[in-house]
Structure formats: C-alpha cells, structure tokens
Design an enzyme around this catalytic site. Structure first.
Site, PDB file in Angstrom:
ATOM      1  N   HIS A   1      41.863 -17.088  39.100  1.00 29.17           N
ATOM      2  CA  HIS A   1      41.460 -18.138  38.248  1.00 29.17           C
ATOM      3  C   HIS A   1      41.213 -17.581  36.705  1.00 29.17           C
ATOM      4  O   HIS A   1      41.048 -16.315  36.682  1.00 29.17           O
ATOM      5  CB  HIS A   1      39.845 -18.795  38.725  1.00 29.17           C
ATOM      6  CG  HIS A   1      39.806 -20.083  38.027  1.00 29.17           C
ATOM      7  ND1 HIS A   1      39.116 -20.121  36.780  1.00 29.17           N
ATOM      8  CD2 HIS A   1      40.167 -21.402  38.295  1.00 29.17           C
ATOM      9  CE1 HIS A   1      39.020 -21.437  36.426  1.00 29.17           C
ATOM     10  NE2 HIS A   1      39.622 -22.383  37.534  1.00 29.17           N
TER      11      HIS A   1
ATOM     12  N   HIS B   1      48.893 -24.453  36.259  1.00 32.09           N
ATOM     13  CA  HIS B   1      47.684 -25.287  36.232  1.00 32.09           C
ATOM     14  C   HIS B   1      47.585 -26.304  37.363  1.00 32.09           C
ATOM     15  O   HIS B   1      47.648 -25.738  38.742  1.00 32.09           O
ATOM     16  CB  HIS B   1      47.593 -25.958  34.966  1.00 32.09           C
ATOM     17  CG  HIS B   1      46.506 -26.705  34.702  1.00 32.09           C
ATOM     18  ND1 HIS B   1      45.096 -26.485  35.449  1.00 32.09           N
ATOM     19  CD2 HIS B   1      46.019 -27.824  33.825  1.00 32.09           C
ATOM     20  CE1 HIS B   1      44.070 -27.384  34.789  1.00 32.09           C
ATOM     21  NE2 HIS B   1      44.689 -28.287  33.888  1.00 32.09           N
TER      22      HIS B   1
ATOM     23  N   SER C   1      44.280 -29.125  31.060  1.00 31.39           N
ATOM     24  CA  SER C   1      44.584 -30.296  30.686  1.00 31.39           C
ATOM     25  C   SER C   1      43.400 -31.020  29.916  1.00 31.39           C
ATOM     26  O   SER C   1      43.661 -31.756  29.003  1.00 31.39           O
ATOM     27  CB  SER C   1      44.397 -31.158  32.044  1.00 31.39           C
ATOM     28  OG  SER C   1      43.447 -30.353  33.051  1.00 31.39           O
TER      29      SER C   1
ATOM     30  N   ARG D   1      34.982 -25.598  45.080  1.00 27.62           N
ATOM     31  CA  ARG D   1      35.798 -26.657  45.427  1.00 27.62           C
ATOM     32  C   ARG D   1      36.907 -26.420  46.659  1.00 27.62           C
ATOM     33  O   ARG D   1      37.081 -27.363  47.463  1.00 27.62           O
ATOM     34  CB  ARG D   1      36.646 -27.128  44.291  1.00 27.62           C
ATOM     35  CG  ARG D   1      36.059 -27.638  43.038  1.00 27.62           C
ATOM     36  CD  ARG D   1      36.645 -27.680  41.825  1.00 27.62           C
ATOM     37  NE  ARG D   1      37.526 -26.541  41.452  1.00 27.62           N
ATOM     38  CZ  ARG D   1      38.349 -26.454  40.279  1.00 27.62           C
ATOM     39  NH1 ARG D   1      38.659 -27.748  39.549  1.00 27.62           N
ATOM     40  NH2 ARG D   1      38.807 -25.418  39.928  1.00 27.62           N
TER      41      ARG D   1
ATOM     42  N   ASP E   1      43.222 -25.275  44.527  1.00 26.41           N
ATOM     43  CA  ASP E   1      44.490 -25.982  44.963  1.00 26.41           C
ATOM     44  C   ASP E   1      44.877 -25.327  46.291  1.00 26.41           C
ATOM     45  O   ASP E   1      45.854 -25.691  46.950  1.00 26.41           O
ATOM     46  CB  ASP E   1      45.742 -25.610  43.966  1.00 26.41           C
ATOM     47  CG  ASP E   1      45.476 -26.335  42.638  1.00 26.41           C
ATOM     48  OD1 ASP E   1      44.911 -27.610  42.663  1.00 26.41           O
ATOM     49  OD2 ASP E   1      45.293 -25.817  41.816  1.00 26.41           O
TER      50      ASP E   1
HETATM   51  N1  NMX Z   1      49.098 -13.934  42.349  1.00 28.55           N
HETATM   52  C1  NMX Z   1      49.726 -12.983  41.634  1.00 28.55           C
HETATM   53  N2  NMX Z   1      49.430 -12.587  40.543  1.00 28.55           N
HETATM   54  C2  NMX Z   1      48.410 -13.176  39.991  1.00 28.55           C
HETATM   55  C3  NMX Z   1      47.445 -14.081  40.599  1.00 28.55           C
HETATM   56  C4  NMX Z   1      48.163 -14.447  41.659  1.00 28.55           C
HETATM   57  N3  NMX Z   1      47.657 -15.434  42.540  1.00 28.55           N
HETATM   58  N4  NMX Z   1      46.772 -14.321  39.813  1.00 28.55           N
HETATM   59  C5  NMX Z   1      46.699 -13.555  38.675  1.00 28.55           C
HETATM   60  N5  NMX Z   1      47.764 -12.645  38.821  1.00 28.55           N
HETATM   61  C6  NMX Z   1      48.060 -11.573  37.814  1.00 28.55           C
HETATM   62  C7  NMX Z   1      48.550 -12.478  36.676  1.00 28.55           C
HETATM   63  O1  NMX Z   1      49.867 -13.120  36.686  1.00 28.55           O
HETATM   64  C8  NMX Z   1      48.396 -11.314  35.451  1.00 28.55           C
HETATM   65  O2  NMX Z   1      49.562 -10.380  35.759  1.00 28.55           O
HETATM   66  P1  NMX Z   1      50.303  -9.740  34.292  1.00 28.55           P
HETATM   67  O3  NMX Z   1      49.222  -8.955  33.728  1.00 28.55           O
HETATM   68  O4  NMX Z   1      51.575  -9.090  35.053  1.00 28.55           O
HETATM   69  O5  NMX Z   1      50.721 -10.878  33.555  1.00 28.55           O
HETATM   70  C9  NMX Z   1      47.286 -10.413  36.311  1.00 28.55           C
HETATM   71  O6  NMX Z   1      46.968 -10.643  37.462  1.00 28.55           O
HETATM   72  C10 NMX Z   1      46.066 -10.722  35.428  1.00 28.55           C
HETATM   73  O7  NMX Z   1      45.802 -11.970  35.638  1.00 28.55           O
HETATM   74  P2  NMX Z   1      44.349 -12.710  35.518  1.00 28.55           P
HETATM   75  O8  NMX Z   1      43.577 -12.455  34.113  1.00 28.55           O
HETATM   76  O9  NMX Z   1      43.583 -12.371  36.654  1.00 28.55           O
HETATM   77  O10 NMX Z   1      44.637 -14.150  35.425  1.00 28.55           O
HETATM   78  P3  NMX Z   1      44.826 -15.472  34.460  1.00 28.55           P
HETATM   79  O11 NMX Z   1      43.438 -15.833  33.913  1.00 28.55           O
HETATM   80  O12 NMX Z   1      45.683 -14.748  33.236  1.00 28.55           O
HETATM   81  O13 NMX Z   1      45.572 -16.636  35.085  1.00 28.55           O
HETATM   82  C11 NMX Z   1      45.796 -17.856  36.849  1.00 28.55           C
HETATM   83  C12 NMX Z   1      44.771 -17.424  36.073  1.00 28.55           C
HETATM   84  C13 NMX Z   1      45.112 -19.203  37.498  1.00 28.55           C
HETATM   85  C14 NMX Z   1      46.729 -18.832  36.085  1.00 28.55           C
HETATM   86  C15 NMX Z   1      46.367 -17.038  37.753  1.00 28.55           C
HETATM   87  O14 NMX Z   1      45.165 -16.573  38.765  1.00 28.55           O
HETATM   88  C16 NMX Z   1      47.643 -17.488  38.654  1.00 28.55           C
HETATM   89  O15 NMX Z   1      48.707 -17.626  38.147  1.00 28.55           O
HETATM   90  N6  NMX Z   1      47.294 -17.983  39.909  1.00 28.55           N
HETATM   91  C17 NMX Z   1      48.330 -18.667  40.672  1.00 28.55           C
HETATM   92  C18 NMX Z   1      48.526 -20.159  40.223  1.00 28.55           C
HETATM   93  C19 NMX Z   1      47.130 -20.988  40.614  1.00 28.55           C
HETATM   94  O16 NMX Z   1      46.810 -21.069  41.837  1.00 28.55           O
HETATM   95  N7  NMX Z   1      46.808 -21.753  39.624  1.00 28.55           N
HETATM   96  C20 NMX Z   1      45.738 -22.878  39.733  1.00 28.55           C
HETATM   97  C21 NMX Z   1      44.502 -22.651  39.035  1.00 28.55           C
HETATM   98  C22 NMX Z   1      43.766 -23.768  39.282  1.00 28.55           C
HETATM   99  N8  NMX Z   1      43.955 -25.055  38.527  1.00 28.55           N
HETATM  100  O17 NMX Z   1      44.257 -26.006  39.391  1.00 28.55           O
HETATM  101  O18 NMX Z   1      44.506 -25.108  37.720  1.00 28.55           O
HETATM  102  C1  MLT Z   2      40.848 -26.934  36.566  1.00 31.66           C
HETATM  103  O1  MLT Z   2      40.271 -27.451  37.436  1.00 31.66           O
HETATM  104  O2  MLT Z   2      40.889 -27.252  35.539  1.00 31.66           O
HETATM  105  C2  MLT Z   2      41.496 -25.499  36.945  1.00 31.66           C
HETATM  106  O3  MLT Z   2      40.549 -24.772  38.098  1.00 31.66           O
HETATM  107  C3  MLT Z   2      41.562 -24.536  35.859  1.00 31.66           C
HETATM  108  C4  MLT Z   2      40.608 -24.104  34.914  1.00 31.66           C
HETATM  109  O4  MLT Z   2      39.572 -24.450  35.154  1.00 31.66           O
HETATM  110  O5  MLT Z   2      41.048 -23.288  34.150  1.00 31.66           O
END
Ligand code: NMX
Ligand code: MLT
Length: 471
Positions: free
Chosen positions: A353, A307, A277, A362, A408
């Site tokens: 993350h 996100h 964002s 947080r 979250d």
């Molecule tokens: N559950 C299952 N798989 C996960 C998760 C999770 N919570 N977190 C990471 N992975 C997987 C990811 O999908 C990827 O798989 P693949 O190689 O098959 O594509 C692998 O682990 C490596 O990912 P990372 O490098 O650890 O994470 P990345 O930086 O790509 O993504 C998020 C970060 C936040 C998108 C990821 O951790 C996620 O999808 N979390 C769940 C959704 C979430 O809680 N989002 C909110 C973030 C905070 N916010 O408010 O924005």
């Molecule tokens: C945020 O607050 O924007 C989330 O934790 C996602 C991020 O920092 O990448």
C-alpha cells in the site's frame, strides 16, 4: 411555543457539541434528532456557514504554518508522504487504517444502523456520516434510502450508449461510458451555464452527487447483466436498501450476499483524498467540472491494476494458482508460486500500500465475515494461507514498504462464494462504492469554495540546478 424553542435550542446545542468535540475516545456521541433533522440537505445548509468560517479562521490563523519539508525524493516518487490536500470525509492512519469522520470500521459496524440488529452497516448511514460528521438514526437512514430510490431513474440513452460498445469491452470501460452518458443531466452544468454565485455551487453539486450515487447501481447492474447474463435485466425492488437492491439487480438475493454487499459498499466508499480515484475526482472537480465528469475521471484511475483493478487481479491470480496446483496446495507450492510471480516481473496483487503499514482493516473485517459465513470455503482457506506466506516473502525482497494485505486481497473470494465469480467485473463494484466518498467530498469542496488545484512541476534540470545551489 417556548417548549418548541427549547427543543430546537437543545437540538442545536447537541448538533454543535457533536460537531465540535464529538470524539470520546473516537466514538462519537449518538444524537437524539428532531424531526427537521431528517432532511439531509437542510442539515448541510445549516452546517456549511459554520464550516466556511472554520476554514477561513484556519487560513487566517495558521496559513503560514509549515506541514513538512518537501524532498526531491517526494517529487520524484509520486508525492508519497507529501501532505497536500484537504479531504474532510475520512482520514487514513498508516497503522490503524481508515477512519470515516473519526470512526474506525469496527466502530461503524457498531454504531451505524443495519438492516437487522447486529448486521452490517447500511451504506446510506455511511453516506449520512460522511456528509454531516454525525451518526444517523434508523429513521434518517430509511429516509435517505427512499430519497436515493426516488432519484434512481436512469435515462434510456445511457443504456444505448453502453450498447454502442462491444460486449467484450472491459466492464470498467462500459461503466465509465455509462457515467459519461449520465452527465447530460448535470444540474451543476445547467446552473453554471445560466450563471450562479460561488456560494451556491454546492447546491447543484449536491443534486448531481446524490443523483449519481442513486443511479450507479442501475448502470452497473446493466453492465453486468449485459455481459454475463444475456442482457436479461432485473428491475429494482423499492422495498430494499441501496446495497441490497444493487445485489438484487445483479441477480443475487441470498440474505448473506445482501449483508456482504452492505459491508462491501461501506468499506470501499472512501479512503481519504490521496488515492488515485479520489484525488482524480478532487482535481477534475477543482476545474468546476461537474460530479459526473469528475467521477468518470476517477473511474478511469480506479481501472488501473495498481489501484482498483487489483481486486480482479487477485482472483485471477488465485484461480490460476488453483489451476496449476489444485486446491490442496502445500505451503511450499504456495511459496514457489509467489516467487514465480515476482520473478516474472509482476507484483503480488492485493499486497502492499502507498500509505498503510499494517494489515488493512478492510481486509480484517472481510476475513471476519468469511470466518462467520464461509469458514470452510477452499478459496477462503487459500486466502488465509497466502496471508501467512506472502508477507515474509515481500519482506525478504527488501524494498516493499508494506508487506501486508490490502482490501483487494480478500474481496474476490467472498463474491465468488456467493456466485458473483466474474473477476473482470469486480472493479465496477469498487467504483459504485467509491461514489459515496467522492460524491460527499465534492459537495464539501464546493461548499468550502476550494480553488483550482494546480501544483507546481519542475524538470530534472531545474532540480539539479536547485540542489547544486542549495548544497
Ligand atoms: N508485490 C511486488 N512488489 C511490490 C509490491 C507487491 N505487492 N508492493 C510494492 N512492491 C514493490 C514496488 O513495485 C516497488 O518496486 P520498485 O522499487 O522496483 O519499483 C517497491 O516495492 C517499493 O514500493 P512501495 O513503496 O512499497 O509501494 P508503492 O507505494 O510504490 O505502491 C502499491 C503501492 C499498492 C501500488 C504496491 O504495493 C502494489 O503494486 N501492490 C500490488 C497491487 C495492489 O494490490 N494494488 C491495490 C492497492 C489498494 N487499492 O485498492 O488501490
Ligand atoms: C483505496 O482504497 O483507495 C486504496 O487502498 C488505495 C489508496 O488508499 O491509496
């Protein structure tokens, strides 16, 4: 006269000291403020030439210093770990979490003014801190609260624009449409059409950002009441601070809920510049699109499940767990549920993350809030159990870089406890909060004269050829 001059000189010196090396440990010096310091706009006007000089000097002296190497992995994998943005209001450390202008969340809780002694920080105080880098006193925060109220009137056409959407439209769609409708009042757009020098860009950006921040609670609560409360609108209460008034307009007046909302808005406000964002707003703003256009774009990024929508996903996921297994769930049942989620190809929402490598502070401060105000709530207990069960499972997967909970994972159960249980609405709350960080940075983007953002992209062919030549 001499006395006034020396008071002014002392105040300037304090201001300079506070701005240059104000970190003692990381705790900034609380400043004694003179009356003129009550004017936030005037403070910025004073600070901007100094900061412009700093940027010029940084560029001249260190412009050619390398910050790291870009690898093919980084290009392919969402620019993870690539330093490429200037964002002044906050900085994220993978282990320690977020610092707002150098202050951690516990430090903000200690130093920023609260509604009552020992209470949660007022988001107005955080807005002041993000904009100026200085910790405000209560008088300044009260003044800023009043200023935001004076800017809060939302034109009628905004409500009609939202009304044009079906009531079943996602709350984020309705909210972002409301923000787009607010845009017709952009001061930046008007001034730009008339013509203005670049040095003046920050001024209408300030007007737009402050108006936007001030008006969002009314737009957001309209969306909530329209969808969930038969459109019965609750007028603002001008005796309340920003977050408390927002909670009031949503229909929640429990003093503990008001405290939760102050904490919620504060901790969701900013998370450095690379998140989807914030980065979107920065990018769109770099085309000199005004703050409304930039923020509406940011909201559309926030609405994605990886996100900001994750807060919705977490509560829905926990509710479906309870539906399946009941509230008295065993650890084995929990483990099975997490594995079932993963095996169905879904992520575990609220965990992981892009930058953090430890439990999100947080999350921790929300947990502390829960331990203080709702220790026996069955949904809070479930969130606590998940904190024990999920990280080892994500670690076992072998690919997840951060198995720990993010912001979250916790917010939904707190809101639900106080009656705000409509999960699909949660991301709107995140959006209102994020306007504080994005609005502050947009003002600095224009004050510092940051240019159009335009990174270079390449094709797979280009990469292959380049790498073959390089090796
Ligand atoms: N559950 C299952 N798989 C996960 C998760 C999770 N919570 N977190 C990471 N992975 C997987 C990811 O999908 C990827 O798989 P693949 O190689 O098959 O594509 C692998 O682990 C490596 O990912 P990372 O490098 O650890 O994470 P990345 O930086 O790509 O993504 C998020 C970060 C936040 C998108 C990821 O951790 C996620 O999808 N979390 C769940 C959704 C979430 O809680 N989002 C909110 C973030 C905070 N916010 O408010 O924005
Ligand atoms: C945020 O607050 O924007 C989330 O934790 C996602 C991020 O920092 O990448």
């Amino acid at each position: 006269m001499v006395f006034f001059r020396s008071v002014a000189a002392l105040s300037k010196l304090r201001s300079r000291l506070a701005h240059q090396s104000t970190s003692l440990g990381s705790i900034r010096w609380l400043q004694v403020q003179s009356t003129s310091d009550l004017d936030l706009h005037a403070q910025l006007k004073d600070m901007i030439p100094e900061q412009q000089e700093c940027l010029k000097k940084l560029k001249a002296e260190h412009g050619k210093v390398q910050l790291g190497n870009i690898t093919v992995d980084m290009v392919i994998s969402g620019m993870r770990g690539m330093t490429g943005l200037l964002w002044e209001t906050s900085l994220l450390d993978p282990d320690e979490g977020i610092r707002f202008r150098g202050l951690s969340i516990p430090e903000c809780q200690k130093l920023l003014p609260a509604a009552s002694p020992g209470g949660e920080p007022l988001p107005e105080g955080l807005l002041w801190l993000l904009l100026t880098g200085k910790v405000p006193n209560k008088e300044q925060v009260n003044g800023l609260s009043a200023e935001l109220q004076s800017r809060a009137k939302v034109p009628e056409h905004v409500f009609r624009a939202i009304d044009a959407l079906p009531v079943t439209a996602h709350p984020m769609t309705q909210f972002a449409s409301g923000v787009m409708a607010l845009q017709v009042e952009s001061e930046f757009q008007k001034a730009y059409e008339k013509g203005m020098p670049k040095t003046k860009f920050w001024e209408p950006t300030y007007e737009d950002s402050m108006n936007l921040i001030a008006r969002l609670p009314t737009v957001a609560s309209y969306v909530y009441r329209r969808i969930y409360k038969d459109g019965q609108i609750i007028p603002a209460n001008s005796s309340l601070d920003y977050a408390a008034n927002f909670s009031h307009m949503l229909g929640f007046d429990d003093p503990k809920m008001l405290e939760l909302m102050r904490l919620y808005v504060t901790i969701h406000s900013d998370h450095e510049g690379g998140n989807v964002s914030a980065h979107t707003a920065h990018l769109v703003g770099s085309a000199l699109s005004d703050p409304y256009l930039s923020f509406a774009a940011a909201l559309n990024g926030l609405a994605g499940p990886l996100h900001g929508l994750a807060n919705q996903e977490v509560l829905l996921w926990i509710e479906s767990l309870v539906k399946e297994c009941g509230e008295d769930i065993t650890t084995d049942q929990l483990k099975d549920y997490v594995w079932k989620t993963l095996k169905s190809g879904k992520v575990v929402p609220g965990y992981g993350h892009g930058v953090l490598r430890k439990t999100d502070p947080r999350y921790t401060c929300q947990r502390e809030f829960a331990l203080k105000h709702l220790p026996d709530d069955p949904f809070f207990k479930l969130v606590s159990k998940l904190y024990e069960v999920v990280p080892p499972i994500l670690t076992e997967l072998g690919k997840v870089k951060n198995p720990w909970p993010n912001v979250d994972a916790h917010s939904g159960v707190l809101l639900k406890y106080f009656g705000l249980s409509e999960a699909r609405y949660f991301t709107v709350l995140f959006g209102v909060s994020r306007s504080i960080g994005i609005g502050s940075q947009l003002i600095w983007d224009r004050a510092l004269g940051l240019p159009l953002e335009r990174p270079k992209s390449v094709t797979m062919d280009w990469l292959r050829t380049y790498c073959t030549k390089a090796t």
